[in-house]
Structure formats: C-alpha cells, structure tokens
Motif scaffolding. Sequence first.
Motif, PDB file in Angstrom:
ATOM      1  N   PHE A   1       7.307  46.443  63.287  1.00  0.00           N
ATOM      2  CA  PHE A   1       8.303  46.863  62.307  1.00  0.00           C
ATOM      3  C   PHE A   1       9.096  48.047  62.835  1.00  0.00           C
ATOM      4  N   LEU A   2      10.317  48.134  62.351  1.00  0.00           N
ATOM      5  CA  LEU A   2      11.192  49.265  62.650  1.00  0.00           C
ATOM      6  C   LEU A   2      11.832  49.691  61.339  1.00  0.00           C
ATOM      7  N   ALA A   3      11.896  50.997  61.081  1.00  0.00           N
ATOM      8  CA  ALA A   3      12.368  51.502  59.787  1.00  0.00           C
ATOM      9  C   ALA A   3      13.633  52.347  59.962  1.00  0.00           C
ATOM     10  N   PRO A   4      14.776  51.700  60.203  1.00  0.00           N
ATOM     11  CA  PRO A   4      16.025  52.456  60.349  1.00  0.00           C
ATOM     12  C   PRO A   4      16.577  52.857  58.985  1.00  0.00           C
ATOM     13  N   PRO A   5      17.551  53.785  58.949  1.00  0.00           N
ATOM     14  CA  PRO A   5      18.219  54.094  57.684  1.00  0.00           C
ATOM     15  C   PRO A   5      19.030  52.906  57.198  1.00  0.00           C
ATOM     16  N   LEU A   6      19.276  52.867  55.892  1.00  0.00           N
ATOM     17  CA  LEU A   6      20.044  51.767  55.319  1.00  0.00           C
ATOM     18  C   LEU A   6      21.439  51.701  55.921  1.00  0.00           C
ATOM     19  N   THR A   7      22.016  52.874  56.175  1.00  0.00           N
ATOM     20  CA  THR A   7      23.328  52.948  56.823  1.00  0.00           C
ATOM     21  C   THR A   7      23.238  53.913  57.996  1.00  0.00           C
ATOM     22  N   HIS A   8      23.723  53.492  59.129  1.00  0.00           N
ATOM     23  CA  HIS A   8      23.707  54.315  60.343  1.00  0.00           C
ATOM     24  C   HIS A   8      24.455  55.618  60.075  1.00  0.00           C
TER      25      HIS A   8
END
Length: 504
Positions: free
Chosen positions: A229-236
């Motif tokens: 899994f990778l947990a990026p922000p909803l918007t860059h």
Amino acid sequence: MTVTEQRTAPERRDDPSHPQHVDVLIVGAGVSGIGAAHHLQERFPEKSFLLLDAQDDRGGTWWTHRYPGVRSDSDLFTYGYRFKPWRGPSIAAGEEILNYLDEVIAEDDLASRIRYQHRVTAASWSSEDRRWTVQVTRVDTGEDLRFTTDFLWMCQGYYNHAQPYQPRWEGMDRFEGQVLHPQQWPDDLDLTGKRVVVIGSGSTAATLIPAIAQQAAHVTMLQRSPSYFLAPPLTHELAVTLRQLEIPEEWTHEILRRAYTAQFNELARLAHEAPDELHAFLMESMKPLLPEDFDVDKHFTPRYRPWQQRIAIVPEGDLFAALREGKASIVTDTIETFTEKGIRVSSGEELEADVVVTATGFNLSVLGDVAFTVDGAAVDFTERVTWRGLMISGVPNMAYVFGYFRHSWTLRVDLVSDLVIRLMETMQLKDATMVVPTLRDEDAGMQLRPWSDPEDFNAGYVMRSQHVLFKQGDREPWTHMLEHGAEMEILPKADLEDGSLLYR
C-alpha cells in the motif's frame, strides 16, 4: 452541422437485414474507446465510425462498479487523457470520472456515434471483401444485428463484467447472512450496525472498507496474503500550489502528469534494481499511520516483491485510519469453512458476520470473448502472438487497447492511439486496404513466452487466465507489458515498415 459532419456521421439505423458500414468500428465506450474515438476523429475527421457498448451507458468499469467508495486507484492527472485537463483532486470518485468522460463526449460530439446495449458476439474478416462483418446482439431486445467495417478497434477493456471471480468455500450454503461480490453491489444494501467481513486485500478491499466502516458495526479484512500500500495525499501539494497561483489548468495538468509519471517510473526502477530498498520504504511509510503495536510484518508483508502486483493506493491513509479508530481490523489467515454465523479460519478463530463481501477479484475477458474468424477459419488466440501489445499476428485490420496494470491505464490509451493513427496514415500512403502482423523469416523458431511473465507481473486474475491468452515473443515487435518509461520512447518511434506488418 457541417458538410463533413453530414457525410461522416453514421446514419442511426439498426436494421438486421441491412448491415451498417463504417470505416472504423470501435468496441467499447469506456476510457479506452472514448479516447480512441477522440484521436481518430482529430486526425481523420472524414472517416465514419461508431462505438458499440454492451452496457446501457458510458464508462465501462466506472459504470458497472457501484460499490461504496469506488474511486480511481491511479492519479487522475495520468489516468485522465493527455488532451483533456483534469481539474479535480488527484484521486477521484467514480462519479467524478464519469463526469469527466461526459465532458469529452460532449466536446467531441460523440453521443450520436455511441450505440449502447449493443453486445458484439462475433467478428469475421474477409480478405476478398477487405472488411469485417461484426455480429451484434441488442441487449434490450435480443435482436441480432450486423455491422461491417474496414478497421476494427477493440477497446472493450479486460473485465468480465457479468461473471466476477467468486471462489467457493466449504460451508457457504449454511451461512445465514448475505454473501456478495463488489462487482454486483445491490443499490439498496444497508450496512448500518452490521458486522461485515471483506475477503481480499487488494485495491477493491482497500477502497471499500473505509467507505463502509463509518456505518457498519465493524469491518474485518480477511486476507490470505497482504498487498503493498501507498498512502499519498488526496491532492498533490504541487497541484494545490499551482492552482493557488492561478496557473492555467492545461499547464497544471501537464506539470502534474509529468510529476506523477516520473514518480511511478522511479518506483518501477527501484522495483527492478533495488526491491529490498523499495520494500523497506513502503513498510516504513505505513508504520506511523497504523495503530501502536500493529504487526506490520504479518499483515502488510506480501509474498511477492514490490511491483510484481499493483501497489494499492489509500489516499490520506483512510484504510489505516479505520484501523486506528477500531472500526476495522485485519485477519491474515486462510478460510477453513463458513459457519452459520460467519467464517472459521485455520487458526480456529470464528469471525462472526452478517454480511460477507468477496473482494476476490475478477475474471479476464480475452478481447471481449468475441468469436473471431479470418477467411472462414476460427482464430485460436492461444496460438497467436502480440504485435507491440496492440495487434495480433495473422489478424488483419484489427487493433486493441490494453493499458498498464501498474501505471495509469490511460497513459497507454494515448500511446496506442497515436500508433494506430500512424498505422492508418501509413496504409493511406501505401494505398493499402489490408495490414496484418506477420512473423518474418528471422522470427522463425522464436521462443514464445506467456502473456505475462510471472517474474514480472503475477496478479491472480492474470495467472488464472494465462491458458486462454495469446503469447509474446522474445524480441521486438512481438513483446508487450513493458514499463511506461520504456514504451513512451519505443512506441512513437516504432518502425511500421520493418517487415513485421504485411500491407496489401
């Protein structure tokens, strides 16, 4: 309507006794088909074309997948088209993606060219007539129709929408609750106060669980083996900055498209060159988001190395938040049997449930399960070889779109469309009415490899379907499933006159 539009817009006529003819017939009105139609119309405005789709509306999987929380598992700056700026958050809900596709349909005036509830069942090529005859069934009426076309463009995707992958376990019949697959989610299902077990560990499970955990009494993710899994922000954050500066959306789209592409190209590089380093990075990035004393090694260490399967995206770590809040939990074990009240796993623990969701994946559909014949002979795709992942050896005037598994699917839609358009231009220059990928003398005895090399990509839905899929060779142009970083260089420069394509 202009004179050109009057000449090229196909007459809306469904008459089984009179086949309708178009220059190009596109099968599928999802992301691939709509993208292909844009590129075709932009370069060849004089060509007539139609899109046929078995569903009753546009969008493909975005239309058929309606489970709670359904969203992209790719950023929309690369999942969106090259030619159409994305103006929303990096990770988008299914409804937002449908709205985006609606804009493309409206801007390109495609609505009149799409025939919904038209299921393609067979396609027959005649070298004498230089055209395909396509058999179609009207889903709503059962009526049989025929279309003819000079060029067939298969953009139907790879899901079997009607038959998801649904394993059978011992005791399922005695379970007193409800068992359902996300692909067949009922509109009226109320999970308020219910105990839910979600079987699966992939993107669907990771998307579904945070969405239903807010209303269910508790949700348990039951996995045989974990996923990455990778947990990026909803918007860059770069998109936020550029929009605050009122940078034109076209620029923002291109800048973020390049930024995300570079990021995933780097993931691909690390996966091949330093898999242990990438594994450590993914593990360490999750630990601060998980509950204290959470067993990361047990519940989040896959059996495969990074990039052999897709890395699932959990924006803002929403899955991990549900775990921290106690609304969800994870059990890593195998199913021994269903019981009246739930599921008993091999450790002996019984997971009580009112509803069991089998997020167990899907079945691959080979070119829409359409029956192909060429000059009266049935095409056995298991004996054929791909040409650059977009045509099939011995099958004339037919291209297909298959996107990326690990990068955004649509990145390849644009690349493939460019090459198909260039192929049509080459045919026009040669005054050719037929083009067929053909093994050359130097390809005699070429080693044939499976559709997907398990050492490269080994997701369950691919491994289950290897026996019905076409092959690839050990050299260009008979290979496919390359990384986007390689294909963005290779496909635009592909030699269309190297002898592997026979023009007539």
